[in-house]
Each structure stands twice: as structure tokens, then as C-alpha cells.
Design a protein around this motif. Structure first.
Motif, PDB file in Angstrom:
ATOM      1  N   TRP A 137       1.035  -0.905  -0.182  1.00 56.62           N
ATOM      2  CA  TRP A 137       0.105   0.233  -0.103  1.00 56.62           C
ATOM      3  C   TRP A 137       0.728   1.474  -0.028  1.00 56.62           C
ATOM      4  O   TRP A 137       2.190   0.750   0.902  1.00 56.62           O
ATOM      5  CB  TRP A 137      -0.468   0.346   0.901  1.00 56.62           C
ATOM      6  N   GLY A 138       0.476   2.464  -0.601  1.00 54.59           N
ATOM      7  CA  GLY A 138       1.554   3.620  -0.625  1.00 54.59           C
ATOM      8  C   GLY A 138       0.653   4.813  -0.753  1.00 54.59           C
ATOM      9  O   GLY A 138      -0.200   4.737  -1.123  1.00 54.59           O
TER      10      GLY A 138
ATOM     11  N   LEU B  40       6.042   3.696   0.534  1.00 60.77           N
ATOM     12  CA  LEU B  40       5.231   2.408   0.363  1.00 60.77           C
ATOM     13  C   LEU B  40       5.035   1.602   1.715  1.00 60.77           C
ATOM     14  O   LEU B  40       6.619   1.522   1.903  1.00 60.77           O
ATOM     15  CB  LEU B  40       5.909   1.921  -0.843  1.00 60.77           C
ATOM     16  N   PHE B  41       4.489   0.844   1.415  1.00 63.47           N
ATOM     17  CA  PHE B  41       4.548  -0.148   2.860  1.00 63.47           C
ATOM     18  C   PHE B  41       4.393  -1.662   2.554  1.00 63.47           C
ATOM     19  O   PHE B  41       2.911  -2.072   1.784  1.00 63.47           O
ATOM     20  CB  PHE B  41       3.659   0.555   3.658  1.00 63.47           C
TER      21      PHE B  41
ATOM     22  N   ILE C  72      -2.412  -5.117   4.252  1.00 61.84           N
ATOM     23  CA  ILE C  72      -1.910  -3.680   4.114  1.00 61.84           C
ATOM     24  C   ILE C  72      -2.696  -2.846   3.273  1.00 61.84           C
ATOM     25  O   ILE C  72      -2.938  -2.740   1.916  1.00 61.84           O
ATOM     26  CB  ILE C  72      -0.537  -3.510   4.249  1.00 61.84           C
ATOM     27  N   GLU C  73      -3.542  -1.788   4.000  1.00 58.13           N
ATOM     28  CA  GLU C  73      -3.814   0.052   3.928  1.00 58.13           C
ATOM     29  C   GLU C  73      -4.221   0.251   4.690  1.00 58.13           C
ATOM     30  O   GLU C  73      -4.182   0.369   6.072  1.00 58.13           O
ATOM     31  CB  GLU C  73      -5.566  -1.304   3.093  1.00 58.13           C
TER      32      GLU C  73
ATOM     33  N   LYS D 187       8.828  -0.477   5.396  1.00 56.63           N
ATOM     34  CA  LYS D 187       8.147   1.412   4.494  1.00 56.63           C
ATOM     35  C   LYS D 187       9.587   1.583   3.943  1.00 56.63           C
ATOM     36  O   LYS D 187      10.441   1.734   4.429  1.00 56.63           O
ATOM     37  CB  LYS D 187       8.625   1.804   6.356  1.00 56.63           C
ATOM     38  N   PHE D 188       8.963   2.438   2.749  1.00 55.89           N
ATOM     39  CA  PHE D 188       9.726   3.152   2.067  1.00 55.89           C
ATOM     40  C   PHE D 188       9.803   4.389   1.965  1.00 55.89           C
ATOM     41  O   PHE D 188       8.407   4.902   1.425  1.00 55.89           O
ATOM     42  CB  PHE D 188       9.616   2.335   0.747  1.00 55.89           C
ATOM     43  N   ASP D 189      10.292   5.370   2.519  1.00 57.65           N
ATOM     44  CA  ASP D 189      10.607   6.816   2.655  1.00 57.65           C
ATOM     45  C   ASP D 189      10.501   7.728   1.457  1.00 57.65           C
ATOM     46  O   ASP D 189      10.515   8.963   1.436  1.00 57.65           O
ATOM     47  CB  ASP D 189      10.468   7.153   4.196  1.00 57.65           C
TER      48      ASP D 189
END
Length: 328
Positions: A179-180, A185-186, A222-223, A199-201
């Protein structure tokens, strides 16, 4: 070991709105509250659904033991009726996910029965479905900010110019969902020993779960509503919530979760997937912190989708689709 674990699971699957100016005012996205169950194709388990106000598709299939049964199926809802869009595959396969950029650019992913490393990626270009086969084990597909992301047993990919580009390499766990929001992005996933939330920051990836905390969830979904309000759940039967600082258990003790979807940022829906009996669709009111049962079934649910254009749809065994439409 992680391939064996997921293979076993696969076999069983396989803006605000204005008030309408009438005497009985309601939101243009309000649900009817009536859940309708329909059996589309009895022999085909259905796994996922995607659509908008202009098109609606569902996919399914099974890795059955009968080599002559090719159950991979794509359904399309046309004029209020579900019809088979494509089922002429030359192999036994299960389609696990479907998502679209538009009604003329839709993607589906799945697995073929011939070996552990045998995936299938389909693209609809508005006219025909194009097929690509490879040695990637796909798990799910999502469109986030117009970009197509695919989760797999070994990481996260995105599609660029019809090519798969790996953007996260997972050596330790199966990536099961993404989800992002904006540039962030997660992803979630698991192995035999632990759960992962990454997690992508916008620059780099980092782990969000502490080593010894909130394990045994087998996270598949995941959302979020914002980067400070995110939910994750899986076959462990628990729902986790991230509040911007840490992850905590919000709901526990459910049956394995087969589908999860946030609707209008005010509630989310959960569909459970225990084999054959005792399954439910739940609605959780985020503001009231209230979980209620809205539908009960004797089949497992393998997918759940919802949008303000179409309402809420859940899919499961025996070609079953359960839906709650918006008021029109």
C-alpha cells in the motif's frame, strides 16, 4: 520452507460527497445495507475483484488434482450479469489478483500448477488479454498513484514500459501486499518464524515491527487512510493498527482473514477464510471503534474489494460473490 508454506495455502484457494436533494437524503456513496449472495461458476473458487463505475472484473481458479480441469477464469460484469471473459488457458492455474489503471489497462497475476516457480502475468489492453509466463511466484497486484506494483515470494516489483522492475529484494520473507501514499510505500509479509512490515520513505527501506513484537499474524493485507493511520491483517486473525508512532493490536481472535478493504476512510470490511464453515464479513466503524457482523456464510472468502463507485464485493469458494451495492 516458505515456498512449501505458501503452496499449501494456494491449493486451498487456490472527496467528500454532497447530499442528494430528495425527501430521503443520503450520501451518494452510502451502501444499501443489503448483502446479496450469487453463485457464478460452482467449480471455480474466486480470489479477487477489481473495478470502478465503468467496469468490474473478478478472477479465480484452482490448482486442482485433475490435470484436465483448467479452472483459471476471468469474469466481467456486463449489463448486470457476470460473464466469462477468458477461461481458455492451456494449463491449470489460479489467478490470485487483479487491478487496473483504467478499464483499458488491467493486469492479473497468478500461479500455474506446473512447478513451484511458475507464475503468470496477464495484461488487458482494451481489446485482448496478453499473457506472460515466468519463474516468479506472484502473490498480489495493486495500482498505487497510477503505478502497477506486484508482490512476490522474493520481493516487490513495479511495471515500467511493460517490464517488471524489482524495487525491493526480500531474502527472508514472502511479500504478500503493498500500500502507498504519495512517495511512500508499505509492504507486509511473513516467513515461518515472524511477520514483517517494511516502509519505503522515498529513499530507503526500513523495518517497522520490533523483533519480538506482534508476531504470529501471517500478514497478507495492508491498507491505510494516511501515513499515520494504517491497518494490516492476515490469516492469524488479528488486525494491527499504526498510529504514526507504533503498531498495536486493534482486533484479535478472528478466523483467518481472506479479505480486507477500507471504505470511504470511515469504516473497513473484513472477510474470513476458514475452510468451509463459520465465515463472516465484518464492518468496523473507525470513529466508534465498533466491530459488527454484517454477513455469515459457510464458504471461505478469498478476496474483498470496495469503492465508492460500486460498493463492497467479497469472493470465495464455489464461484460465490457477495455484494452490498451503493444506493443509486
Amino acid at each position: 520452507m516458505r515456498k512449501i508454506l505458501l503452496t499449501v495455502c494456494s491449493i486451498f484457494l487456490f472527496l467528500g460527497c454532497e447530499k442528494n436533494d430528495t425527501s430521503d437524503e443520503y450520501s451518494a456513496t452510502e451502501l444499501t445495507g443489503q448483502w446479496v449472495s450469487t453463485t457464478i461458476i460452482e467449480d471455480v473458487p474466486l480470489g479477487h475483484i477489481w473495478g470502478n463505475g465503468e467496469c468490474l472484473y473478478a478472477v479465480g481458479g484452482a490448482l486442482g488434482v485433475n490435470i484436465n480441469e483448467h479452472l483459471g477464469t476471468i469474469l466481467k460484469k456486463t449489463n448486470g450479469e457476470w460473464v466469462v471473459e477468458k477461461a481458455d488457458f492451456d494449463a491449470r492455474l489460479v489467478l490470485l489478483g487483479i487491478a487496473g489503471v483504467s478499464c483499458n489497462e488491467i493486469y492479473a497475476v497468478g500461479r500455474i500448477a506446473d512447478g513451484l516457480d511458475s507464475g503468470i502475468l496477464l495484461k488487458f489492453n482494451g481489446l485482448v488479454w496478453e499473457e506472460i509466463r515466468g519463474n516468479i511466484n506472484f502473490t498480489k497486484i495493486k495500482v498505487i498513484n497510477g503505478i502497477v506494483y506486484i508482490t512476490t515470494w522474493d520481493g516487490l516489483y513495479k511495471i515500467e514500459s511493460d517490464e517488471l522492475v524489482k524495487i525491493y529484494d526480500s531474502n527472508d520473507f514472502i511479500v504478500t501486499d503493498v500500500w502507498g501514499i504519495q512517495s511512500k510505500l508499505f509492504i507486509v509479509g511473513y516467513n515461518l518464524d515472524k511477520d514483517y512490515i517494511m516502509k519505503f520513505d522515498g529513499t530507503s527501506w526500513s523495518a517497522m515491527l520490533e523483533e519480538d513484537k506482534l508476531q504470529g499474524n501471517y500478514l497478507d493485507h495492508i491498507e491505510g487512510i494516511s501515513e499515520n493511520e494504517i491497518y494490516a491483517t492476515g490469516t492469524g486473525g488479528n488486525v494491527l493498527k499504526y498510529d504514526g508512532a507504533s503498531w498495536e493490536t486493534l482486533i484479535s481472535g478472528l478466523l483467518p482473514v481472506g479479505g480486507f478493504k477500507i471504505y470511504e476512510s470511515k469504516e473497513f470490511y473484513i472477510a474470513t477464510s476458514r475452510y468451509l464453515t463459520g465465515n463472516k464479513i465484518y464492518k468496523y466503524n473507525i470513529e466508534l471503534n465498533e466491530l459488527t457482523t454484517v454477513f455469515e456464510a459457510d464458504i471461505p472468502f478469498y478476496g474483498l474489494w470496495g469503492s465508492i463507485d460500486i460498493g463492497i464485493y467479497a469472493l470465495g469458494l464455489n464461484g460465490t460473490i457477495v455484494h452490498n451495492d451503493i444506493i443509486r
